[in-house]
Design a protein around this motif. Structure first.
Motif, short mmCIF file in Angstrom:
data_model
loop_
_atom_site.label_atom_id
_atom_site.label_comp_id
_atom_site.label_asym_id
_atom_site.label_seq_id
_atom_site.Cartn_x
_atom_site.Cartn_y
_atom_site.Cartn_z
N LYS A 3 0.90 -1.03 0.01
CA LYS A 3 0.00 0.12 0.22
C LYS A 3 0.86 1.34 0.02
O LYS A 3 0.51 2.19 -0.66
N GLU A 4 1.91 1.30 0.88
CA GLU A 4 2.71 2.31 0.99
C GLU A 4 3.61 2.57 -0.47
O GLU A 4 3.66 3.69 -0.81
N LEU A 8 2.39 1.83 -3.36
CA LEU A 8 1.31 2.16 -4.22
C LEU A 8 1.04 3.75 -4.12
O LEU A 8 1.11 4.57 -4.95
N GLU A 9 0.99 4.11 -2.77
CA GLU A 9 0.94 5.64 -2.49
C GLU A 9 2.02 6.19 -3.02
O GLU A 9 1.97 7.56 -3.49
N ALA A 10 3.13 5.91 -2.91
CA ALA A 10 4.40 6.55 -3.50
C ALA A 10 4.28 6.49 -4.86
O ALA A 10 4.79 7.55 -5.24
N ARG A 11 3.94 5.64 -5.54
CA ARG A 11 4.08 5.71 -6.85
C ARG A 11 2.78 6.66 -7.62
O ARG A 11 3.16 7.73 -8.38
N LYS A 12 1.80 6.82 -6.75
CA LYS A 12 0.72 7.94 -7.16
C LYS A 12 1.27 9.28 -7.08
O LYS A 12 0.95 9.96 -7.66
N ILE A 13 1.80 9.46 -5.95
CA ILE A 13 2.40 10.97 -5.73
C ILE A 13 3.62 11.17 -6.80
O ILE A 13 3.70 12.17 -7.27
#
Length: 207
Positions: free
Chosen positions: A199-200, A202-207
């Motif tokens: 999850k972390e 994935l969030e980093a990739r989104k940012i």
């Protein structure tokens, strides 16, 4: 004849008292075992951190099994080694003893064979790798059971006694039940950690 009758009556009363005492002792022992399993179940579902959870398991298990030392060794699959993850022993020599390869010593054989092993006296057992340490720590008999999640081996729980002891099938079954509960908790914790990491990421990739 009156003396014989009196002695016979006393023997009957004593026999009844001894039988009741044995039954009471067995019931007390089973109640203690059930309490321990219940406490371990509560610990597992409490959401505690893995290290804290394993420490509580070995402490509770040692009390129930009257263990001089109780330890959990987890399997490092990459290195094929067993590493001490938790023990209630305060001995730094025991805590810092070298890792075991799969197949080495008693715990390593338990991993290899995926079944419980008992040793009457580890100081006299050729397969046990640390007899000198055992003498220094004052440990004699050993019960080691595999921590299994279905067919997957997670590690081993070791229970040592201070005096020579023949482990009963009931004791082996109880420790195996604890080991399997611990294995399930460890796998669940690892899975949750992997999910959180994903999850972390994935969030980093989104940012």
């Amino acid at each position: 004849e009156s003396q014989v009758n009196l002695l016979f009556a006393i023997a009957q009363y004593l026999g009844s008292a001894v039988a009741n005492a044995i039954i009471y002792e067995e019931l007390t022992k089973k109640a203690k075992q059930l309490d321990t399993l219940s406490e371990i179940s509560k610990t597992i579902i409490s959401g505690r951190y893995l290290k804290e959870m394993l420490q509580l398991i070995v402490t509770t298990t040692a009390q129930m099994m009257n263990s001089k030392i109780c330890s959990i060794m987890l399997l490092d699959e990459k290195r094929q080694e067993l590493v001490i993850a938790a023990t209630q022993s305060l001995s730094q020599q025991y805590i810092n003893k070298p890792n075991l390869k799969v197949g080495q010593s008693i715990a390593g054989l338990v991993v290899q064979e995926k079944k419980a092993l008992t040793v009457a006296d580890v100081t006299q057992e050729p397969r046990y790798m640390y007899p000198d340490l055992a003498k220094k720590e004052g440990i004699v008999s050993m019960l080691a059971v595999p921590m299994l999640m279905k067919d997957k081996i997670i590690g081993v729980i070791n229970s040592y006694t201070a005096v020579e002891h023949k482990f009963t099938q009931e004791e082996i079954d109880i420790l195996q039940a604890i080991a399997n509960q611990a294995a399930a908790a460890i796998e669940t914790t690892r899975l949750n950690e992997e999910i959180l990491a994903a999850k972390e990421a994935l969030e980093a990739r989104k940012i």
